[in-house]
Design a protein around this motif. Structure first.
Motif, PDB file in Angstrom:
ATOM      1  N   GLY A 193       0.792  -1.303  -0.156  1.00 44.14           N
ATOM      2  CA  GLY A 193       0.131  -0.070  -0.091  1.00 44.14           C
ATOM      3  C   GLY A 193       0.847   1.302   0.021  1.00 44.14           C
ATOM      4  N   PRO A 194       0.295   2.247   0.780  1.00 40.63           N
ATOM      5  CA  PRO A 194       1.063   3.542   0.780  1.00 40.63           C
ATOM      6  C   PRO A 194       2.365   3.364   1.351  1.00 40.63           C
ATOM      7  N   TYR A 195       2.642   2.364   2.302  1.00 43.99           N
ATOM      8  CA  TYR A 195       3.937   2.302   3.042  1.00 43.99           C
ATOM      9  C   TYR A 195       4.972   2.336   1.967  1.00 43.99           C
ATOM     10  N   VAL A 196       5.132   1.483   1.095  1.00 44.42           N
ATOM     11  CA  VAL A 196       5.966   1.291   0.047  1.00 44.42           C
ATOM     12  C   VAL A 196       6.352   2.302  -0.782  1.00 44.42           C
ATOM     13  N   GLN A 197       5.061   3.220  -1.196  1.00 44.12           N
ATOM     14  CA  GLN A 197       5.145   4.273  -1.898  1.00 44.12           C
ATOM     15  C   GLN A 197       6.023   5.256  -0.985  1.00 44.12           C
ATOM     16  N   LEU A 198       5.625   5.445  -0.077  1.00 44.24           N
ATOM     17  CA  LEU A 198       6.110   6.631   0.946  1.00 44.24           C
ATOM     18  C   LEU A 198       7.524   6.494   1.126  1.00 44.24           C
ATOM     19  N   ALA A 199       7.985   5.264   1.614  1.00 46.12           N
ATOM     20  CA  ALA A 199       9.262   5.037   1.819  1.00 46.12           C
ATOM     21  C   ALA A 199      10.149   5.136   0.613  1.00 46.12           C
ATOM     22  N   TYR A 200       9.720   4.370  -0.242  1.00 48.51           N
ATOM     23  CA  TYR A 200      10.325   4.479  -1.706  1.00 48.51           C
ATOM     24  C   TYR A 200      10.730   5.754  -2.596  1.00 48.51           C
ATOM     25  N   GLY A 201       9.440   6.525  -2.338  1.00 49.31           N
ATOM     26  CA  GLY A 201       9.293   8.020  -2.751  1.00 49.31           C
ATOM     27  C   GLY A 201      10.316   8.926  -2.087  1.00 49.31           C
ATOM     28  N   THR A 202      10.334   8.707  -0.966  1.00 48.44           N
ATOM     29  CA  THR A 202      11.534   9.423  -0.031  1.00 48.44           C
ATOM     30  C   THR A 202      12.802   9.240  -0.346  1.00 48.44           C
ATOM     31  N   VAL A 203      12.967   8.007  -0.668  1.00 49.95           N
ATOM     32  CA  VAL A 203      14.356   7.512  -1.028  1.00 49.95           C
ATOM     33  C   VAL A 203      14.708   8.286  -2.631  1.00 49.95           C
ATOM     34  N   ILE A 204      13.916   8.042  -3.588  1.00 53.17           N
ATOM     35  CA  ILE A 204      13.656   8.495  -4.764  1.00 53.17           C
ATOM     36  C   ILE A 204      14.026   9.992  -4.811  1.00 53.17           C
ATOM     37  N   LEU A 205      13.461  10.835  -4.057  1.00 58.88           N
ATOM     38  CA  LEU A 205      13.676  12.014  -3.889  1.00 58.88           C
ATOM     39  C   LEU A 205      14.973  12.550  -3.346  1.00 58.88           C
ATOM     40  N   ALA A 206      15.582  11.846  -2.516  1.00 58.29           N
ATOM     41  CA  ALA A 206      16.852  11.985  -2.128  1.00 58.29           C
ATOM     42  C   ALA A 206      18.075  11.796  -2.944  1.00 58.29           C
ATOM     43  N   PHE A 207      17.556  10.632  -3.728  1.00 59.97           N
ATOM     44  CA  PHE A 207      18.601  10.115  -5.096  1.00 59.97           C
ATOM     45  C   PHE A 207      18.475  11.426  -5.929  1.00 59.97           C
ATOM     46  N   MET A 208      17.496  11.901  -6.249  1.00 61.37           N
ATOM     47  CA  MET A 208      17.434  12.811  -7.508  1.00 61.37           C
ATOM     48  C   MET A 208      18.099  13.967  -6.995  1.00 61.37           C
TER      49      MET A 208
END
Length: 151
Positions: free
Chosen positions: A46-61
């Motif tokens: 659900g949203p947990y994977v999206q939120l954790a991964y989205g946070t990582v990707i913003l930092a990566f970008m």
């Protein structure tokens, strides 16, 4: 001429959208949710994977933008470096809280990132094909996050 997106960049970017799509699937399908929850845990649904991964990707970008900033003229570089850290700081400070507020803040973060992508591209610091890659992937990520916010 802008030129095509390199195949490896396109494929890896498409693969990078999979966790967002997985989040959508587990939000919309009870059986997918149960299967994932039982076998890999609640952090990956659900949203947990999206939120954790989205946070990582913003930092990566942020790191990607930092790399672009290294190409800037010495007079422009300080502004570029300062702009490049915004997505990581946004993710750090704004992606907490409940799934709806965190999801909305990630959506705003990815839209802001797209504006930064465009600016770095306009300045000639990103590859000429950059926006052909970033526009569709941002649309996909925002759409996936919206499902998490609305469901």
């Amino acid at each position: 001429m802008i030129g095509p997106v390199p195949r490896s960049a396109a494929l890896l970017t498409a693969a990078g959208v999979l966790p967002f799509l997985w989040g959508v699937l587990t939000l919309l399908s009870d059986s997918a949710y149960q299967l994932a929850f039982t076998n890999i845990g609640g952090r990956f649904v659900g949203p947990y994977v999206q939120l954790a991964y989205g946070t990582v990707i913003l930092a990566f970008m942020s790191g990607v933008l930092w790399g672009f900033a290294t190409k800037a003229d010495p007079r422009q570089a300080p502004v570029c470096y300062a702009l490049s850290v915004i997505p990581a700081l946004w993710a750090f400070f704004m992606a907490g809280g409940g799934p709806v507020s965190a999801g909305m803040n990630l959506i705003f973060g990815f839209l802001g990132l797209l504006a930064l992508d465009w600016q770095f591209w306009r300045w000639g610091l990103a590859p000429r094909w950059w926006m052909h890659l970033r526009l569709p992937v941002t649309a996909a990520v925002v759409a996936c996050l919206l499902v998490g916010v609305l469901v």
